[in-house]
Every structure is written in structure tokens, then in C-alpha cells.
Design a protein around this motif. Structure first.
Motif, PDB file in Angstrom:
ATOM      1  N   ILE B 309      55.442  27.072   8.829  1.00  0.00           N
ATOM      2  CA  ILE B 309      54.629  28.249   8.491  1.00  0.00           C
ATOM      3  C   ILE B 309      54.814  29.247   9.632  1.00  0.00           C
ATOM      4  CG2 ILE B 309      52.273  29.118   8.223  1.00  0.00           C
ATOM      5  CD1 ILE B 309      51.475  26.487   7.003  1.00  0.00           C
ATOM      6  N   ASP B 310      54.993  30.507   9.299  1.00  0.00           N
ATOM      7  CA  ASP B 310      55.209  31.505  10.346  1.00  0.00           C
ATOM      8  C   ASP B 310      53.907  32.054  10.900  1.00  0.00           C
ATOM      9  OD1 ASP B 310      58.254  32.131  10.522  1.00  0.00           O
ATOM     10  OD2 ASP B 310      57.803  31.792   8.397  1.00  0.00           O
ATOM     11  N   PHE B 311      53.031  32.444   9.986  1.00  0.00           N
ATOM     12  CA  PHE B 311      51.752  33.004  10.413  1.00  0.00           C
ATOM     13  C   PHE B 311      50.620  32.450   9.556  1.00  0.00           C
ATOM     14  CE2 PHE B 311      54.663  36.507  11.640  1.00  0.00           C
ATOM     15  CZ  PHE B 311      54.292  36.669  12.975  1.00  0.00           C
ATOM     16  N   ARG B 319      32.914  30.692  13.146  1.00  0.00           N
ATOM     17  CA  ARG B 319      32.280  31.813  13.825  1.00  0.00           C
ATOM     18  C   ARG B 319      31.367  32.594  12.880  1.00  0.00           C
ATOM     19  NH1 ARG B 319      31.846  33.738  18.447  1.00  0.00           N
ATOM     20  NH2 ARG B 319      31.484  35.961  18.792  1.00  0.00           N
ATOM     21  N   PRO B 345      37.103  40.480  12.982  1.00  0.00           N
ATOM     22  CA  PRO B 345      38.525  40.773  13.098  1.00  0.00           C
ATOM     23  C   PRO B 345      39.364  39.796  12.286  1.00  0.00           C
ATOM     24  CG  PRO B 345      37.514  40.634  15.269  1.00  0.00           C
ATOM     25  CD  PRO B 345      36.456  40.289  14.270  1.00  0.00           C
ATOM     26  N   ILE B 346      40.488  40.287  11.793  1.00  0.00           N
ATOM     27  CA  ILE B 346      41.411  39.434  11.064  1.00  0.00           C
ATOM     28  C   ILE B 346      42.440  38.922  12.052  1.00  0.00           C
ATOM     29  CG2 ILE B 346      43.131  39.396   9.223  1.00  0.00           C
ATOM     30  CD1 ILE B 346      41.460  41.691   7.924  1.00  0.00           C
ATOM     31  N   ASP B 347      42.283  37.697  12.489  1.00  0.00           N
ATOM     32  CA  ASP B 347      43.138  37.173  13.546  1.00  0.00           C
ATOM     33  C   ASP B 347      44.448  36.645  12.994  1.00  0.00           C
ATOM     34  OD1 ASP B 347      41.424  37.791  15.575  1.00  0.00           O
ATOM     35  OD2 ASP B 347      40.430  35.839  15.574  1.00  0.00           O
ATOM     36  N   VAL B 348      45.522  37.015  13.677  1.00  0.00           N
ATOM     37  CA  VAL B 348      46.860  36.568  13.321  1.00  0.00           C
ATOM     38  C   VAL B 348      47.229  35.397  14.220  1.00  0.00           C
ATOM     39  CG1 VAL B 348      49.295  37.201  13.363  1.00  0.00           C
ATOM     40  CG2 VAL B 348      47.591  38.848  12.564  1.00  0.00           C
ATOM     41  N   THR B 350      49.859  32.353  15.440  1.00  0.00           N
ATOM     42  CA  THR B 350      51.217  31.801  15.467  1.00  0.00           C
ATOM     43  C   THR B 350      51.162  30.442  16.163  1.00  0.00           C
ATOM     44  OG1 THR B 350      51.923  32.521  17.656  1.00  0.00           O
ATOM     45  CG2 THR B 350      52.031  34.155  15.899  1.00  0.00           C
ATOM     46  N   GLU B 352      52.060  29.786  18.935  1.00  0.00           N
ATOM     47  CA  GLU B 352      51.802  29.915  20.372  1.00  0.00           C
ATOM     48  C   GLU B 352      50.378  30.273  20.737  1.00  0.00           C
ATOM     49  OE1 GLU B 352      54.119  28.767  22.346  1.00  0.00           O
ATOM     50  OE2 GLU B 352      55.214  28.428  20.477  1.00  0.00           O
ATOM     51  N   ASN B 353      49.619  30.870  19.832  1.00  0.00           N
ATOM     52  CA  ASN B 353      48.232  31.178  20.203  1.00  0.00           C
ATOM     53  C   ASN B 353      47.225  30.336  19.427  1.00  0.00           C
ATOM     54  OD1 ASN B 353      48.285  32.404  17.716  1.00  0.00           O
ATOM     55  ND2 ASN B 353      47.506  34.397  18.402  1.00  0.00           N
ATOM     56  N   ILE B 355      46.275  27.319  19.792  1.00  0.00           N
ATOM     57  CA  ILE B 355      45.392  26.503  20.644  1.00  0.00           C
ATOM     58  C   ILE B 355      44.033  27.144  20.905  1.00  0.00           C
ATOM     59  CG2 ILE B 355      46.547  24.835  22.152  1.00  0.00           C
ATOM     60  CD1 ILE B 355      47.428  27.322  23.846  1.00  0.00           C
ATOM     61  N   TYR B 356      44.013  28.462  20.989  1.00  0.00           N
ATOM     62  CA  TYR B 356      42.754  29.123  21.339  1.00  0.00           C
ATOM     63  C   TYR B 356      41.789  29.204  20.176  1.00  0.00           C
ATOM     64  CZ  TYR B 356      45.457  30.481  25.349  1.00  0.00           C
ATOM     65  OH  TYR B 356      46.235  30.446  26.464  1.00  0.00           O
ATOM     66  N   TYR B 357      42.299  28.953  18.995  1.00  0.00           N
ATOM     67  CA  TYR B 357      41.451  29.113  17.813  1.00  0.00           C
ATOM     68  C   TYR B 357      41.085  27.770  17.183  1.00  0.00           C
ATOM     69  CZ  TYR B 357      43.115  33.928  18.178  1.00  0.00           C
ATOM     70  OH  TYR B 357      43.412  35.184  18.622  1.00  0.00           O
TER      71      TYR B 357
END
Lengths: 359, 359
Positions: B309-311, B319, B345-348, B350, B352-353, B355-357
Motif C-alpha cells: 500500500i502506498d498511502f 482521537r 486534519p486529514i493525515d497522510v 506512509t 515512514e511516518n 509509527i507516530y500514528y
DNA sequence: TTTAAAAATGTGTTCGAACACATTTTAATA
DNA sequence: TATTAAAATGTGTTCGAACACATTTTTAAA
């Protein structure tokens, strides 16, 4: 001892009543003074009383009312904030806004704030303002430790004066187990890399550009390169280059030369908020580039919306500063624990979701 | 009347003292009772006194201490939450977690919570649980209004019983100016489109797939298509298709047929959290697709990390629920205004990020 | 058994806002 | 001027926790 448990829905906290120290005293057959001594383990309590009170405490799962506690301990807390003057560098405008917001929110609670702006190009000014702040012995100093060596000095000063320290924006590892709010720069480099990777499946050349940058950004570059090393399938040549944009016409020449020399470059990673300068310089050169940059400056947002910039990584300076203050205020007021290390999500911004992050 | 203004740093709120009603009374030369009457405009105050008190109030910019106020008005507030049973649909697990977190945070403040789980496939169960909740007359009902018609009925019931309503996850426009926390689905479709657009600059075919979807998602599709209509430069053929994945082998056949029929498809937009089902079905078909989906399910996260999956677009159910509760609790406790419409916000996301979500 | 010291327990006040109730001042009437 | 209602102002208590201080009970020594 009959404690009413009443539940209609599905509830882990079914008790409808609000137990106070007085209630506990009554249930245990002692006075509130004795309960108080047990709660704060101040001694001078008989075995028997201690036992009975603890039994009650356990049974009702007593939590002291933070509001009453806060009112009693009513003290004017002083939170001082040390950050670069937003007038010197617009990067700090949102941070200042975040602080303003938090100040507005917590002033009625009897928390007092004082802001100290230093010149981000002048190490001496940083030290000067820090000392100014410490002279008034705040309860805590929240700072953006832009200058490494000087920050350590300030840190020592704080320890001597028993002033708490909290950091935002930059992390300085010697301050270990101090409250920090910011982003993982290494990982943000990886995020940038993954975005460029998705836009450029072919083996094109990638440029990493530092514009008016002073060093800090090595972490981002490391993360960026690491991503491609990890993912061996897509090997792109990567060229790193530093530019100075103090003089705009020289900068423009420099940019032109660079892109002429490297005709195969199809994506650019700008390691700070200066992507707009690059695009401005590239205006006359008709070249189709994929660009990933940082920070939601007005200029960058416009370029994002026009499709000139593909992605921006949002470092959330406003939220960093806001949360920095909120965490401290809520700690003093309601005894909430201060999170030791608060790494904020690395938000990926496109033309379509930027509206939600503008403020 | 001399009010000390003391400032070291740069400060919009320089006064170091905490003014109380007693102080105001003293400064105006009246008793606290009179000040109180002015503050609450209860009348029975002479012109002269009124004037003098207002003068003082203005001068010191008096804000009542929310802590003291809250203690006085000490009441056990009841916040009831109505949401689908996470056991019936794992989508609701994070929402439930968010509520648990908020409950833990606000229980010590004397706010009582009750959760009501309904079956998301059973409209009757929604009504039943709603009525159950309302029988105990909470101060507010926070709900995920999954069923449109039934929600309106519940809404009316609440109005009759003077119970506040707040919504999360779904927006129902008839509830206008009611507190809502969620995302703009139309815009999230645009975000998905912009991501696919960046990955596919060529004129390839795009598929929009609905998997086990019941309609709601029209908004996302509209947004998605709108993006490409607005941006006339890149005209991709778009094919929309609905699939049923109740029976997995039938589903697999269906998927195979679809992709065989459309060999030019190079990107797929899956309008809900079911992207993992599509990829599982596609495993044997060796096809290089760019995929954009929704929601951070475990399966989706794994596929994101593997590059399948790309995004992912993050709808932040946790939340949403958390903020829903927090806003209400802080409103009751400290009189904070409830934001009317809180579009997150509509978070994108990948590889690489993510982990934070994750949480 | 008396007495003093130590240990245990209880009482009262504070924090700041809110409100019920008591008291004083003013104005209107006889 | 005396009387009385109305208007204005003041006093005291409450919320729950925390802590200083007062009182009672227990224990050890005389």
C-alpha cells in the motif's frame, strides 16, 4: 459497609457518587485528620485505623479531587519561555502564536507567563536573556535551545537555582530525561525520501539542497539516504549541495549553474523552509521537478497549492510550543505527569489537506 | 488606585498578582457581596458602586478563577457515550480506546461516564441503547450516529429531555450547530486523488473500489473525481466498481475478472479500510499497482510497511472519540466553549511516518 | 497511683467563587 | 418627625483537600 454500584450501560467506573475525605472518615469511623495522615503517610496513625482506612480507600478506589487540591495549593506559578525573536526569523512566528494561545488559556488559572526573545543569530543575546529570566526564579524555563554550548550553560544554571527545564524544537541529548517536544529529524528525512521515491519510480537523479543552512540538518540527510540504502531496489544517484541565498541574484546564478551541470535531476529535497526561494530562482528555467520541502510558510503554501511544490513536511512549531506550555501548566495545576519525550507526528502536507494545518 | 505592573521579559499579561473578588471589593471600597452582584448582574447595586467596581474590573482585567468556580459548582456530571460495539466491528476499537483514555483522565474530576454499545448492523439495537441511555438523563449524549433516520429520532428525544447532543465520526447536517468531531469525507477524497495524481503523471487508468460498502462513501468519490476535474491537465480514465467480500473465494474471482477486463489500471483508490482484502486477493496476480486506502488497521499497516500500500488516509477514530469526550468534560468543568464543528486534519500516512500514528 | 511524655486522634481554617441570608441605608408615606 | 417598605450592602457558609493546631488517649517512668 455497603457501597452502591449502579450501572446501566457498560462501565468500568460505575460508582455514581463522589467520595470525599469526609466520606472516607465516616466509613472508616475516624476523623478526616486521620484519613489525611494516611493519604500522605505522615505517620502518627495506629495500625488499626490505618488498616481500616486503607480498606475503604481500596474499596471505593479513591482519587482526590484535583480541583479541590489545586485550589488549596493555590499558588502563582511562573512559566518563563525563552525563544528566538519572531521578528528576526519568521520561522518562530507560529511558535510564538502557540505560546500566546496557551497563555490565554492558563492565565485565568493563576499561571503567570513571561516571554524572553533572543536574537537567533547572536549567541550572547541567548545567554543574556536566559540569565534575565533566571534572575526572577520561575518555576520552569521552557526554551528552544538553538545554541548547543550555551544551552548547556543555561541548563547548569537552572539546576543550581532549582528551576525546571523543558525543551521544544531542538533536542539536546545531554538534558536527558528532561521534557522535550519536537520531531525526530532523522525520521523526517526518511519520510521525505519515501515521498520522492513514490513520485520517481525510475532511476532518476535526486538533489538534496541546503539553503542558508547551518549544519543541524545532517540528521535529515542521514535519514533520507538511509531510506534508499534500506530499500535497495530503487537506487537513485543522490547529489548534495549547499547554497547561500543572502544575495538573491548570486543565488539565482548558483542555482542555474547547478541544474545545468546536472540535467538528470528530477527531484529535489530542500532540507528547510526555503523551498520557495529555490522555486523563485528556478522560475525562468523551465524544468519539471518533484519537490519536497519543509514548513508551512505563506510562500510555501502558495507554491504547494499551485503544484510547484509536491509535498511539505510540517514541523508544527505552533503545536510544539503550545504543548510545551500546556504540559507544564497542567502539571503544576493538576499534577499531571510531564511526558519525558514527546515526538510529534511527522505530518505530510499536500495541496489538498493543507487547509487543516494552516492554523 | 495603584496597580503594580511588573515586567522583566516581554509580556502581555504582566500582572504578577492573582486578583480575587475580595481584592476587587477592597479596591472598590465595597463588600464581596456587592462585587458578586455586579459580576453576575443580579441588580440591587447603586449606580455609584456599580461604576467603581466596573472600573476596577476593567483595570485589572479580572478573570474568575475557573478552579474555584468549578469547586463551588461541584456537581457530578454525566456524560454518556453511544457507539457501535467494537466486538462487532474492529473499526470501533480505537474509538473505544479514545473514550477509555478520556474517562480515565476525567474521572478524578467528578465526571461520570457510561458507555452504551449497539450493534452496528442492527438499527433497532441503536434505538434501544439510545433510549436506555436517555432514561438515566445524562447531561450530554455523545454518539456516533451511524443510522441516519434513527439518529434524528434520538436527537428529538434528547431535545425533549433537554439532554445535550454531541456527535463524532458521522456528521448529520440536520443537527446543525451541534458539536461535531470528525473529518470532511469529500476533502479526504480529494487528498486521495492528489496522492494518486503525484504517483501517476502519465495518463493511466484509475480504479475506485468499494469493498463491502453501504453507500456513505459517495462523498469521498465525489471529492476524488472533483480533484481531477479541477485539474484538467491530467485526465485519467476513472472506473468505479463495487465488490462484496463476505465470501472470500467469490471475492477473489471477482477481483481477478475486474483486473483482467481492465489491464490499463495502474492505481486503485479503496474507499474504506478494506484495502488489505484487495491485496490479499491480488497476491497471485503479479501486478504493479499504486494503492491508496483508509485506516490504520493492523493488516493495512503491515502492507504499508511492505510497500504494497502506498498511502493510507488516517481518519483518527481514537482521537475523534477522545476529543469528543474531552471537549464536553472541559466545558462542564471549566466552562470552556464547545467547538461547534471540529474537522480534524486529514493525515497522510506512509511507511515512514506510520509509527507516530499507531498509538 | 500519679505524672509526664509520646502517640493518636480530632478540630478549625484556608484557597476563591457563589449564593443564601442578615443587616443597614435610603426613599416614600403618614 | 416617625414609620415602613424598598433598595443597597454586608456576612457567613459551602465545595474538597491540606495542613496547622488543639485535644484526647495510651504508654512509660516516678
Amino acid at each position: 459497609m455497603n457501597i452502591c454500584v449502579h450501572s446501566i450501560g457498560i462501565n468500568e467506573f460505575p460508582v455514581d457518587k463522589k467520595y470525599t475525605i469526609k466520606d472516607i472518615a465516616q466509613l472508616a469511623g475516624v476523623s478526616k485528620g486521620t484519613v489525611d495522615r494516611v493519604l500522605h503517610s505522615r505517620g502518627k496513625v495506629s495500625e488499626k485505623a490505618n488498616e481500616r482506612i486503607n480498606e475503604v480507600l481500596k474499596e471505593i478506589d479513591y482519587r482526590p479531587n484535583p480541583i479541590a487540591r489545586s485550589l488549596k495549593n493555590s499558588k502563582v506559578y511562573k512559566i518563563f519561555v525563552l525563544l528566538p525573536d519572531p521578528k528576526e526569523d519568521p520561522y518562530w512566528i507560529p511558535a510564538n502564536e502557540g505560546i500566546k494561545e496557551a497563555v490565554k488559556e492558563f492565565n485565568p488559572f493563576g499561571v503567570r507567563f513571561e516571554k524572553f526573545f533572543y536574537n537567533p543569530k547572536d549567541r550572547a543575546s541567548f545567554l543574556e536573556k536566559a540569565n534575565m529570566a533566571l534572575q526572577a526564579t520561575p518555576d520552569v524555563l521552557l526554551m528552544a535551545p538553538v545554541f548547543h554550548k550555551e544551552s548547556l550553560e543555561v541548563f547548569e544554571n537552572c539546576q543550581n537555582k532549582k528551576v525546571l527545564v523543558a525543551l521544544f524544537n531542538n533536542y539536546i541529548d545531554v538534558f536527558n530525561n528532561k521534557n522535550f517536544i519536537g520531531q525526530d529529524l532523522h525520521q523526517s528525512g526518511r519520510v521525505a525520501a519515501s515521498l520522492i521515491d513514490k513520485m520517481q519510480p525510475q532511476k532518476c537523479t535526486i538533489a538534496i539542497l541546503h539553503i542558508n543552512e547551518e549544519a543541524h540538518m545532517r540528521q535529515k540527510v542521514n535519514g533520507f539516504k538511509e531510506y534508499f540504502e534500506d530499500k535497495k531496489s530503487s537506487l537513485h544517484p543522490i547529489i548534495t549541495y549547499s547554497l547561500n541565498a543572502e544575495n538573491l541574484s548570486l543565488f539565482k546564478n548558483d542555482v542555474f549553474d547547478f541544474f545545468e551541470k546536472h540535467p538528470k535531476i528530477s527531484s529535489v529535497f530542500v532540507t528547510n523552509s526555503k523551498a520557495h526561494l529555490l522555486i523563485e530562482a528556478l522560475k525562468d528555467l523551465n524544468r519539471d521537478l518533484s519537490i519536497v520541502g519543509y514548513d508551512l510558510l505563506k510562500e510555501n503554501i502558495t507554491l504547494l497549492e499551485n503544484g510547484k511544490i509536491d509535498f511539505l513536511i510540517h514541523q508544527k512549531p505552533k503545536r510544539q510550543a503550545y504543548l510545551g506550555v500546556v504540559n507544564l501548566a497542567e502539571h503544576f495545576l493538576f499534577g499531571k505527569p510531564i511526558p519525558a519525550q514527546n515526538l510529534l507526528p511527522i505530518d505530510v502536507i499536500t495541496s489538498e489537506n493543507v487547509i487543516y494545518y494552516k492554523d
